[in-house]
Design a protein around this motif. Structure first.
Motif, mmCIF file in Angstrom:
data_model
loop_
_atom_site.group_PDB
_atom_site.id
_atom_site.type_symbol
_atom_site.label_atom_id
_atom_site.label_comp_id
_atom_site.label_asym_id
_atom_site.label_seq_id
_atom_site.Cartn_x
_atom_site.Cartn_y
_atom_site.Cartn_z
ATOM 1 N N ALA A 163 -22.958 23.954 -12.557
ATOM 2 C CA ALA A 163 -22.045 22.959 -11.995
ATOM 3 C C ALA A 163 -22.031 22.929 -10.455
ATOM 4 O O ALA A 163 -21.827 21.868 -9.851
ATOM 5 C CB ALA A 163 -20.636 23.221 -12.519
ATOM 6 N N GLY A 164 -22.266 24.084 -9.812
ATOM 7 C CA GLY A 164 -22.268 24.117 -8.346
ATOM 8 C C GLY A 164 -23.327 23.204 -7.742
ATOM 9 O O GLY A 164 -23.189 22.730 -6.610
ATOM 10 N N GLN B 60 -21.638 19.948 -7.093
ATOM 11 C CA GLN B 60 -20.334 19.988 -6.397
ATOM 12 C C GLN B 60 -20.348 19.078 -5.163
ATOM 13 O O GLN B 60 -19.398 18.343 -4.908
ATOM 14 C CB GLN B 60 -20.012 21.448 -6.028
ATOM 15 C CG GLN B 60 -18.635 21.662 -5.440
ATOM 16 C CD GLN B 60 -18.625 21.602 -3.922
ATOM 17 O OE1 GLN B 60 -19.652 21.797 -3.261
ATOM 18 N NE2 GLN B 60 -17.463 21.327 -3.354
ATOM 19 N N PHE C 59 -16.414 24.354 -12.960
ATOM 20 C CA PHE C 59 -15.478 24.757 -14.017
ATOM 21 C C PHE C 59 -14.589 25.920 -13.599
ATOM 22 O O PHE C 59 -13.386 25.903 -13.823
ATOM 23 C CB PHE C 59 -16.253 25.137 -15.286
ATOM 24 C CG PHE C 59 -17.004 23.973 -15.854
ATOM 25 C CD1 PHE C 59 -16.360 23.056 -16.672
ATOM 26 C CD2 PHE C 59 -18.333 23.747 -15.548
ATOM 27 C CE1 PHE C 59 -17.015 21.954 -17.176
ATOM 28 C CE2 PHE C 59 -19.014 22.646 -16.044
ATOM 29 C CZ PHE C 59 -18.359 21.750 -16.861
ATOM 30 N N ARG C 60 -15.198 26.957 -12.987
ATOM 31 C CA ARG C 60 -14.467 28.206 -12.789
ATOM 32 C C ARG C 60 -14.059 28.489 -11.352
ATOM 33 O O ARG C 60 -13.455 29.520 -11.079
ATOM 34 C CB ARG C 60 -15.288 29.389 -13.338
ATOM 35 C CG ARG C 60 -15.424 29.309 -14.832
ATOM 36 C CD ARG C 60 -16.315 30.332 -15.468
ATOM 37 N NE ARG C 60 -16.406 29.999 -16.886
ATOM 38 C CZ ARG C 60 -17.170 29.018 -17.385
ATOM 39 N NH1 ARG C 60 -17.944 28.311 -16.591
ATOM 40 N NH2 ARG C 60 -17.155 28.750 -18.673
ATOM 41 N N TRP D 146 -11.562 24.138 -15.509
ATOM 42 C CA TRP D 146 -10.893 25.001 -16.490
ATOM 43 C C TRP D 146 -9.569 25.560 -15.963
ATOM 44 O O TRP D 146 -8.872 26.281 -16.652
ATOM 45 C CB TRP D 146 -11.813 26.110 -16.988
ATOM 46 C CG TRP D 146 -13.007 25.661 -17.772
ATOM 47 C CD1 TRP D 146 -14.163 26.383 -17.946
ATOM 48 C CD2 TRP D 146 -13.194 24.441 -18.542
ATOM 49 N NE1 TRP D 146 -15.044 25.677 -18.730
ATOM 50 C CE2 TRP D 146 -14.485 24.488 -19.110
ATOM 51 C CE3 TRP D 146 -12.422 23.307 -18.787
ATOM 52 C CZ2 TRP D 146 -15.001 23.454 -19.914
ATOM 53 C CZ3 TRP D 146 -12.934 22.277 -19.566
ATOM 54 C CH2 TRP D 146 -14.199 22.368 -20.128
ATOM 55 N N GLN E 276 -27.485 23.562 -17.072
ATOM 56 C CA GLN E 276 -26.287 23.584 -17.925
ATOM 57 C C GLN E 276 -25.467 22.328 -17.672
ATOM 58 O O GLN E 276 -24.467 22.089 -18.333
ATOM 59 C CB GLN E 276 -25.437 24.818 -17.580
ATOM 60 C CG GLN E 276 -26.119 26.124 -17.923
ATOM 61 C CD GLN E 276 -25.407 27.295 -17.270
ATOM 62 O OE1 GLN E 276 -24.436 27.816 -17.784
ATOM 63 N NE2 GLN E 276 -25.880 27.711 -16.113
ATOM 64 N N HIS F 263 -26.617 21.897 -22.357
ATOM 65 C CA HIS F 263 -25.274 21.602 -22.876
ATOM 66 C C HIS F 263 -25.037 20.127 -23.148
ATOM 67 O O HIS F 263 -23.896 19.688 -23.215
ATOM 68 C CB HIS F 263 -24.209 22.150 -21.903
ATOM 69 C CG HIS F 263 -24.197 23.651 -21.834
ATOM 70 N ND1 HIS F 263 -23.621 24.366 -20.819
ATOM 71 C CD2 HIS F 263 -24.706 24.571 -22.702
ATOM 72 C CE1 HIS F 263 -23.773 25.671 -21.049
ATOM 73 N NE2 HIS F 263 -24.437 25.816 -22.173
ATOM 74 N N VAL G 151 -22.630 19.825 -25.961
ATOM 75 C CA VAL G 151 -22.539 21.040 -26.771
ATOM 76 C C VAL G 151 -21.165 21.645 -26.511
ATOM 77 O O VAL G 151 -20.874 22.082 -25.398
ATOM 78 C CB VAL G 151 -23.640 22.051 -26.379
ATOM 79 C CG1 VAL G 151 -23.440 23.373 -27.113
ATOM 80 C CG2 VAL G 151 -25.022 21.479 -26.669
ATOM 81 N N GLY H 27 -26.041 27.474 -8.354
ATOM 82 C CA GLY H 27 -24.732 26.904 -8.697
ATOM 83 C C GLY H 27 -24.224 27.225 -10.080
ATOM 84 O O GLY H 27 -23.543 26.413 -10.685
ATOM 85 N N THR H 28 -24.512 28.417 -10.566
ATOM 86 C CA THR H 28 -23.926 28.809 -11.859
ATOM 87 C C THR H 28 -23.312 30.199 -11.772
ATOM 88 O O THR H 28 -23.899 31.098 -11.171
ATOM 89 C CB THR H 28 -24.943 28.756 -13.020
ATOM 90 O OG1 THR H 28 -24.346 29.340 -14.185
ATOM 91 C CG2 THR H 28 -26.259 29.446 -12.716
ATOM 92 N N SER H 29 -22.140 30.353 -12.387
ATOM 93 C CA SER H 29 -21.473 31.657 -12.383
ATOM 94 C C SER H 29 -22.127 32.604 -13.384
ATOM 95 O O SER H 29 -21.789 33.779 -13.438
ATOM 96 C CB SER H 29 -19.996 31.483 -12.747
ATOM 97 O OG SER H 29 -19.879 30.894 -14.027
ATOM 98 N N ASP I 192 -25.956 30.291 -4.075
ATOM 99 C CA ASP I 192 -24.553 30.169 -4.496
ATOM 100 C C ASP I 192 -23.690 30.746 -3.382
ATOM 101 O O ASP I 192 -23.957 31.864 -2.940
ATOM 102 C CB ASP I 192 -24.342 30.970 -5.799
ATOM 103 C CG ASP I 192 -23.044 30.622 -6.506
ATOM 104 O OD1 ASP I 192 -23.091 30.264 -7.689
ATOM 105 O OD2 ASP I 192 -21.975 30.709 -5.856
ATOM 106 N N GLU J 242 -20.933 32.055 -3.587
ATOM 107 C CA GLU J 242 -20.160 33.211 -4.073
ATOM 108 C C GLU J 242 -21.000 34.404 -4.522
ATOM 109 O O GLU J 242 -20.478 35.410 -4.926
ATOM 110 C CB GLU J 242 -19.272 32.789 -5.252
ATOM 111 C CG GLU J 242 -18.178 31.816 -4.884
ATOM 112 C CD GLU J 242 -17.206 32.402 -3.886
ATOM 113 O OE1 GLU J 242 -16.978 33.633 -3.923
ATOM 114 O OE2 GLU J 242 -16.691 31.639 -3.051
ATOM 115 N N ALA K 179 -25.604 24.319 -2.387
ATOM 116 C CA ALA K 179 -26.924 23.893 -2.861
ATOM 117 C C ALA K 179 -27.716 23.101 -1.808
ATOM 118 O O ALA K 179 -28.912 23.356 -1.608
ATOM 119 C CB ALA K 179 -26.768 23.073 -4.136
#
Ligand code: OAD
Length: 229
Positions: free
Chosen positions: A11-12, A15, A22-23, A29, A87, A105, A145, A171-173, A196, A198, A214
């Protein structure tokens, strides 16, 4: 022959195109209970809520455009055989010009039959309604999914990752399985780049962290890749 460069995106990646992750703080979420909008059970119990959630996501997607990161990745095809395993349910990689994108997904722009998963249709507007039917007469659902459902695209994703000469995770946790487990299929010597802000930790050798968003991160990746051509 061009080297295989595999991108694993989350998802990142989108962004900077205005789509929420999401997180992260303020992420989806935090706003929604995932089991109430993204599960088969929710579709059975409160389909209106699920429908509204994905219609909102689709509406935002129809207004979004690829960002510098998506475009930078599409440009990498000049030098590499690039395969994207994402994803993300948006199609911003495709819109940026990437030619090989596998969606783990599902895809937000598509909907499918609730009685025959093989009947998949592309939406030309954002709103899916109750009463929109497949050719067999059953209600259409988002082509996503949901939690608790199988991830059939994993079968295709695993050999792609196994053949990677270079893996880029962006960009994914790496919090959601089975997708997160894909990084375990790289060959031991394959260099891995993680873009990322983070810095999700990957317990592997040969990992280079690019702690940036990104758009900037892909620019920096290009410079670092010079030595891997
Ligand atoms: P997450 O929201 O879990 O993670 C997003 C990651 O992107 C975090 O590591 C952020 O630090 C990073 N990030 C945020 N902004 C960024 C930027 N501009 N550039 C680069 N990175 C940035 O999203 P995913 O890992 O994609 O599944 O989540 C995986 C799955 O969980 C999703 O596909 C979705 C969700 O539940 C389904 O809905 C089935």
């Amino acid at each position: 022959m061009k080297k295989n460069l595999v991108i694993l995106s989350g998802a990142g990646m989108s962004q900077e195109s205005g789509l929420k992750t999401f997180r992260d703080m303020g992420g989806l979420w935090e706003q929604y209970d995932v089991t109430e909008v993204a599960s088969a059970e929710a579709w059975e119990k409160t389909p209106e809520l699920v429908m509204r959630f994905y219609n909102q996501r689709r509406k935002q997607l129809f207004e979004a455009e690829p960002n510098a990161g998506h475009i930078g990745i599409a440009e990498l095809e000049k030098w590499y055989d690039v395969k994207i395993v994402t994803q993300n349910v948006d199609d911003l990689h495709e819109l940026a010009g990437s030619s090989s994108v596998l969606h783990l997904h599902g895809e937000l722009r598509k909907v499918r039959s609730t009685i025959d998963a093989g009947l998949v249709y592309k939406m030309d507007n954002w709103e899916l309604k109750f009463g929109d039917l497949c050719e067999l007469g059953s209600q259409l659902r988002p082509h996503i999914v949901w939690f608790g459902e199988a991830v059939p695209a994993m079968q295709d994703a695993i050999p792609i990752v196994q053949k990677a000469d270079i893996l880029v995770v962006v960009g994914t946790s790496l919090a959601v399985y089975p997708a997160a487990g894909l990084i375990n299929y790289v060959q031991p010597k394959t260099p891995i780049f993680v873009i990322d802000p983070e810095r999700p930790t990957i317990h592997k050798k040969n990992v280079t962290y690019i702690q940036k968003k990104a758009g900037e991160g892909i620019k920096e990746l290009k410079l670092k890749l010079e030595k891997h051509k």
